[in-house]
Design an enzyme around this catalytic site. Structure first.
Site, PDB file in Angstrom:
ATOM      1  N   HIS A 293       0.863  -1.189   0.000  1.00 26.62           N
ATOM      2  CA  HIS A 293       0.000   0.000   0.000  1.00 26.62           C
ATOM      3  C   HIS A 293       0.891   1.228   0.000  1.00 26.62           C
ATOM      4  CE1 HIS A 293      -3.866   2.058   1.757  1.00 26.62           C
ATOM      5  NE2 HIS A 293      -3.145   2.905   1.024  1.00 26.62           N
TER       6      HIS A 293
ATOM      7  N   HIS B 158       1.352   4.814  -2.417  1.00 24.66           N
ATOM      8  CA  HIS B 158       1.025   5.677  -3.552  1.00 24.66           C
ATOM      9  C   HIS B 158       2.328   6.322  -4.003  1.00 24.66           C
ATOM     10  CE1 HIS B 158      -3.335   5.439  -2.597  1.00 24.66           C
ATOM     11  NE2 HIS B 158      -2.853   5.271  -1.375  1.00 24.66           N
TER      12      HIS B 158
ATOM     13  N   HIS C 142      -9.468   1.004  -1.590  1.00 29.66           N
ATOM     14  CA  HIS C 142      -9.497   1.673  -0.290  1.00 29.66           C
ATOM     15  C   HIS C 142     -10.938   1.621   0.220  1.00 29.66           C
ATOM     16  CE1 HIS C 142      -5.628   3.215  -1.511  1.00 29.66           C
ATOM     17  NE2 HIS C 142      -5.515   4.021  -0.480  1.00 29.66           N
TER      18      HIS C 142
ATOM     19  N   GLU D  29     -11.487   3.551   5.531  1.00 23.68           N
ATOM     20  CA  GLU D  29     -10.471   4.446   6.102  1.00 23.68           C
ATOM     21  C   GLU D  29     -11.234   5.561   6.834  1.00 23.68           C
ATOM     22  OE1 GLU D  29      -8.138   6.619   3.208  1.00 23.68           O
ATOM     23  OE2 GLU D  29      -6.550   7.100   4.647  1.00 23.68           O
TER      24      GLU D  29
ATOM     25  N   ASP E 120       1.686   3.948   2.922  1.00 20.49           N
ATOM     26  CA  ASP E 120       0.670   4.777   2.267  1.00 20.49           C
ATOM     27  C   ASP E 120       1.311   5.943   1.490  1.00 20.49           C
ATOM     28  OD1 ASP E 120      -1.906   5.400   1.494  1.00 20.49           O
ATOM     29  OD2 ASP E 120      -2.612   6.011   3.471  1.00 20.49           O
ATOM     30  N   ASP E 121       1.639   7.020   2.178  1.00 23.40           N
ATOM     31  CA  ASP E 121       2.234   8.211   1.539  1.00 23.40           C
ATOM     32  C   ASP E 121       3.398   8.685   2.420  1.00 23.40           C
ATOM     33  OD1 ASP E 121       0.080   8.858  -0.629  1.00 23.40           O
ATOM     34  OD2 ASP E 121      -1.046   8.478   1.209  1.00 23.40           O
TER      35      ASP E 121
HETATM   36  N1  HPA Z   1      -6.554   7.385   1.039  1.00 29.07           N
HETATM   37  C1  HPA Z   1      -7.216   7.637  -0.093  1.00 29.07           C
HETATM   38  N2  HPA Z   1      -6.623   8.082  -1.176  1.00 29.07           N
HETATM   39  C2  HPA Z   1      -5.317   8.294  -1.155  1.00 29.07           C
HETATM   40  C3  HPA Z   1      -4.579   8.056  -0.024  1.00 29.07           C
HETATM   41  C4  HPA Z   1      -5.227   7.566   1.143  1.00 29.07           C
HETATM   42  O1  HPA Z   1      -4.649   7.316   2.222  1.00 29.07           O
HETATM   43  N3  HPA Z   1      -3.299   8.370  -0.339  1.00 29.07           N
HETATM   44  C5  HPA Z   1      -3.281   8.773  -1.626  1.00 29.07           C
HETATM   45  N4  HPA Z   1      -4.501   8.731  -2.127  1.00 29.07           N
HETATM   46 ZN    ZN Z   2      -3.734   4.762   0.401  1.00 32.48          ZN
END
Ligand code: HPA
Ligand code: ZN
Length: 340
Positions: free
Chosen positions: A16, A18, A196, A199, A277-278
């Protein structure tokens, strides 16, 4: 954050991530400069100071702004190479990378420029670091169904390079059902799916991802725990969740790492993996996410080793490499005296 020798040496897959979320401020400024594009921040420090988010949308606004400096194939290559260099040093052995083509094609960048640049770096990373890879194309859920269909069509010349389709961006108000027909078409074309869900969105979105998108993994999935029947169903299915603790903290999905749901997920028998994630925006790469759960959520080394095994089991890897990497986890755990 100090990373323990056990976590540092643990072979891991990241499922996971991006790629646009791995864009570190210094590289962002460098690429902006060479493309003659100005950022609305004067310095790297001023940009970093803006990384103070109250929710997912706060983050997404800055995330989409940052990616606008990516223009050439070399830009996408440099972005991806920087990520791979970072995680090679963290003993990541396999990556499954999300990319957001609509974040680029909407600005007039060719689909080919994006995917070719990312792939240049992935192939180099496999040669130089031994990191295997898969690419997952995400649809932006805040855009409409027609835009997603157009993106699926634009991807067809590159179908052999895309392992799966995903769904990301603003979750609330954009349920998986909005894209049921797109994912049906993708399935017909042979693409497996991830999405996703849960969340920020409610447990019903996780149910929709299972029933309407027929996903192979749920990205995040935290809020599934609010529904005991859904939790039991996910456990019975062995449906992997790609959990991202530092993301959850930065986006206020959890108020404190001490209250992170990972231990409850493990107690419920869910298949979980840990991911970043990021990472450029959330304060850590994959090892920092493992370490955070060790330091703040009481997850011991044996549980972390099992999470690493699950990261390979939940991947789209072929069986021989998957099993070889799981055997590497076993060997490392044995060497460190960590039991099952
Ligand atoms: N959630 C949804 N979209 C996203 C995320 C995330 O954590 N990171 C980059 N796009
Ligand atoms: Zn994500």
């Amino acid at each position: 954050m100090n990373i323990s020798p056990f976590i540092q040496g643990l072979p891991k897959a990241e499922l996971h991530l991006h790629i646009e979320g791995s864009f570190e401020p210094d590289l962002m400024f460098e690429i902006a400069r060479r493309n003659g594009i100005s950022l609305p921040y004067d310095t790297v420090e001023a940009l970093r100071a803006a990384y103070d988010f109250s929710n997912l949308q706060d983050f997404l606004d800055i995330y989409y702004q940052g990616m606008q400096v990516l223009v050439t194939r070399e830009d996408f290559r440099d972005l991806t190479a920087a990520y791979l260099d970072r995680v090679a040093a963290q003993n990541v052995r396999h990556v499954e990378i999300f990319f957001d083509p609509q974040g680029h094609t909407s600005r007039g960048i060719e689909f080919a420029t994006v995917i070719d640049g990312i792939r240049d770096a992935l192939e180099q990373g496999e040669r130089e670091h031994g990191i295997s890879f898969r690419l997952i194309m995400c649809f932006l859920r805040h855009l409409d169904e027609a835009d997603a269909f157009d993106t699926l069509e634009a991807a067809l010349p590159f179908r052999d390079h895309i392992a799966a389709v995903g769904l990301d961006s603003s979750e609330t108000g954009h349920p998986p059902s909005k894209f049921a027909r797109v994912f049906a078409k993708a399935r017909e074309l042979g693409f497996p799916a991830v999405a996703h869900a849960g969340e920020e969105g409610p447990p019903e979105y996780v149910v929709e991802a299972l029933d309407q998108l027929q996903v192979r993994r749920i990205d995040h999935g935290n809020r599934a725990l609010e529904d005991p029947a859904l939790t039991a169903r996910l456990a019975a299915l062995g449906m992997p969740l790609t959990v991202c603790p530092l993301s959850n903290l930065k986006l206020c999905v959890v108020d404190d790492l001490e209250n992170h749901p990972l231990p409850a997920m493990l107690d419920a028998g869910l298949v979980v993996t840990l991911n970043s994630d990021d990472p450029a925006f959330f304060g850590g790469y994959i090892n920092e996410n493992y370490q955070a759960m060790s330091d703040h959520a009481g997850v011991d080394d044996a549980a972390l080793a099992e999470i690493a095994r699950q990261s390979f089991r939940a991947s789209f890897l072929d069986a021989p490499r998957r099993d070889a990497l799981i055997a590497e986890v076993d060997a490392w755990a044995r060497k460190c005296g960590v039991g099952q």
